[in-house]
Write an enzyme that holds these catalytic residues in place. Structure first.
Site, mmCIF file in Angstrom:
data_model
loop_
_atom_site.group_PDB
_atom_site.id
_atom_site.type_symbol
_atom_site.label_atom_id
_atom_site.label_comp_id
_atom_site.label_asym_id
_atom_site.label_seq_id
_atom_site.Cartn_x
_atom_site.Cartn_y
_atom_site.Cartn_z
ATOM 1 N N GLN A 15 0.512 -1.169 -0.358
ATOM 2 C CA GLN A 15 -0.014 -0.227 0.150
ATOM 3 C C GLN A 15 0.868 1.238 -0.160
ATOM 4 O O GLN A 15 1.527 1.245 0.618
ATOM 5 C CB GLN A 15 -1.251 0.351 1.206
ATOM 6 C CG GLN A 15 -1.832 1.055 1.397
ATOM 7 C CD GLN A 15 -2.703 1.524 1.947
ATOM 8 O OE1 GLN A 15 -2.387 1.598 3.222
ATOM 9 N NE2 GLN A 15 -4.130 0.898 2.129
ATOM 10 N N GLY A 54 -8.947 -7.310 9.015
ATOM 11 C CA GLY A 54 -8.155 -6.802 10.359
ATOM 12 C C GLY A 54 -7.372 -7.362 11.104
ATOM 13 O O GLY A 54 -6.980 -8.150 11.019
ATOM 14 N N ARG A 55 -8.602 -7.022 12.477
ATOM 15 C CA ARG A 55 -7.571 -7.308 13.723
ATOM 16 C C ARG A 55 -7.604 -8.515 13.464
ATOM 17 O O ARG A 55 -7.414 -8.630 14.483
ATOM 18 C CB ARG A 55 -8.933 -6.616 14.308
ATOM 19 C CG ARG A 55 -8.489 -4.949 14.500
ATOM 20 C CD ARG A 55 -8.821 -4.056 15.731
ATOM 21 N NE ARG A 55 -9.068 -2.884 15.592
ATOM 22 C CZ ARG A 55 -9.132 -1.133 15.753
ATOM 23 N NH1 ARG A 55 -10.636 -1.463 17.183
ATOM 24 N NH2 ARG A 55 -8.559 -0.785 16.413
ATOM 25 N N ARG A 108 -7.205 2.394 -2.398
ATOM 26 C CA ARG A 108 -8.132 2.233 -1.833
ATOM 27 C C ARG A 108 -9.023 3.635 -1.112
ATOM 28 O O ARG A 108 -8.934 4.521 -1.659
ATOM 29 C CB ARG A 108 -7.762 1.703 -0.478
ATOM 30 C CG ARG A 108 -8.891 1.112 0.768
ATOM 31 C CD ARG A 108 -8.278 0.750 2.059
ATOM 32 N NE ARG A 108 -8.754 -0.360 3.126
ATOM 33 C CZ ARG A 108 -8.463 -0.244 4.098
ATOM 34 N NH1 ARG A 108 -8.119 0.643 4.748
ATOM 35 N NH2 ARG A 108 -9.612 -1.245 4.875
ATOM 36 N N TYR A 119 -5.697 11.018 4.092
ATOM 37 C CA TYR A 119 -4.880 11.519 3.542
ATOM 38 C C TYR A 119 -4.796 11.715 2.762
ATOM 39 O O TYR A 119 -5.902 12.426 2.134
ATOM 40 C CB TYR A 119 -3.902 9.598 3.209
ATOM 41 C CG TYR A 119 -3.786 9.042 5.056
ATOM 42 C CD1 TYR A 119 -3.568 9.769 6.268
ATOM 43 C CD2 TYR A 119 -4.568 7.900 5.413
ATOM 44 C CE1 TYR A 119 -3.424 9.246 7.278
ATOM 45 C CE2 TYR A 119 -4.472 6.732 6.208
ATOM 46 C CZ TYR A 119 -3.811 7.968 7.791
ATOM 47 O OH TYR A 119 -3.596 7.246 8.843
#
Length: 367
Positions: A102, A324-325, A235, A188
């Site tokens: 990424q 994810g987690r 993304r 971002y």
């Protein structure tokens, strides 16, 4: 992996045939070697342990020193970083996995301490509420820290950032990655250009929807030209409202972006859904709208469990689901999901920075 679930049917991303549809989502873990933000052997072990994912998307990786916004995050602009990432890709490929890097420029989500006292950069010098994780150089302890008001990029600097994305993509392929995912989400830099709340420019990069999309298009064009559309992905976060990003025009802007990305023939689009409790709902209407414009592979992420993942796949709103987690605490997560095995919980205090603890020491269910 035998299972009647659609999650466990094969699919294709770019040039890669994937054995199932469970993706490891990108997650900042802040464990690169210092100084230099260099990936290391511990990172290689961490990713290799999770190589049973259909696809691994790495933690966000800054394309330049200017693109950095958190302590201990890795880069992809130096020879040492490329060599460090080569350890990771070699380990993942040896374990039978596939991995995209990424590409990241944080823009205003940063702090002057990362830039020798200079302000972070952004489309516009707009104050906002946002925090980054920063380690105190004296105490060595990390904490969430407020971001200052950034300075606006010049036109010439914008062109330089596009070049940095291109160089980052080139370096990623040199490091052995199967492709790259441009980070255009979560507030971002790419995301900042898309939104009227963070982009108040009056030149060709601001104002109209077409102008606010110009930076994204320039970055995607540069990366596709460098590494090929089949190795390029992005993304996006349509329903993000945090970090001063609540833009009233973002949904039609992202729909326009989707039509452009379809035309470019990129490997996939990764849609991140807001995953806090009172987040705006990712509506089914919008899922249909985006699917009409983008028929190539879509990955979705955001507090999915097995049932919800099945729903989004069966309805054709996505082709793969990123977790994810769950992947942090369960290195063999696809196996556990396929066999309906108990899932371990991750230890939140070890998320950012630290040692092997809470990183590579979670056991697999088959041990």
């Amino acid at each position: 992996m035998q299972n009647s679930s659609r999650l466990f049917t094969p699919t294709v991303i770019g040039n890669n045939t994937l054995p199932h549809r469970i993706v490891m989502a990108p997650m900042t873990r802040a464990r690169s070697t210092q100084p230099g933000d260099v990936p290391n052997e511990m990172n290689a072990r961490y990713y290799a342990q999770r190589a049973s994912a259909a696809l691994i998307v790495t933690e966000a990786t800054q394309i330049s020193p200017q693109g950095k916004g958190y302590s201990f995050t890795p880069g992809i602009y130096s020879a040492e970083q490329v060599a460090g990432w080569r350890q990771v890709t070699d380990a993942v490929h040896a374990a039978g996995g596939r991995i995209f890097l990424q590409l990241w420029h944080v823009g205003r989500m940063s702090h002057a301490d990362f830039h020798d006292g200079r302000l972070p950069v952004a489309p516009s010098a707009v104050p906002f509420e946002g925090q980054i994780w920063k380690v105190d150089p004296v105490t060595g302890k990390g904490a969430m820290t407020d971001c200052p008001t950034p300075r606006a990029l010049t036109r010439e600097e914008i062109a330089g950032v596009v070049d940095d994305f291109c160089n980052g993509a080139r370096n990623a392929i040199a490091a052995g990655f199967d492709g790259v995912e441009i980070h255009g989400a979560n507030g971002y830099l790419v995301d900042q250009f898309l939104r009227t709340t963070s982009n108040v420019r009056t030149d060709e990069y601001g104002g109209s929807r077409e102008n606010r999309l110009r930076f994204l298009k320039n970055v995607v064009n540069a990366v596709v030209d460098e590494v090929g559309a089949e190795r390029t992905a992005i993304r996006l976060a349509p329903f993000l409202t945090a970090r001063g990003m609540d833009c009233p025009d973002i949904l039609p802007t992202i729909l326009d972006a989707s039509a452009f990305l379809q035309e470019k023939g990129i490997a996939y689009m990764h849609l991140v859904e807001a995953d806090w409790d009172d987040a705006p709902q990712f509506t089914e209407t919008f899922r249909k709208d985006i699917r009409e414009r983008f028929t190539r592979p879509i990955i979705v992420a955001g507090k999915y469990d097995k049932d919800r993942a099945e729903w989004v796949l069966e309805n054709g709103y996505a082709d793969l689901v990123a977790f994810g987690r769950s992947f942090i605490a369960n290195p063999d997560y696809p196996h556990r999901l396929a066999q309906n095995l108990p899932l371990a919980d991750f230890e939140g205090s070890t998320l950012f920075g630290g040692t092997e603890h809470g990183y590579t020491d979670y056991p697999g269910s088959q041990k």
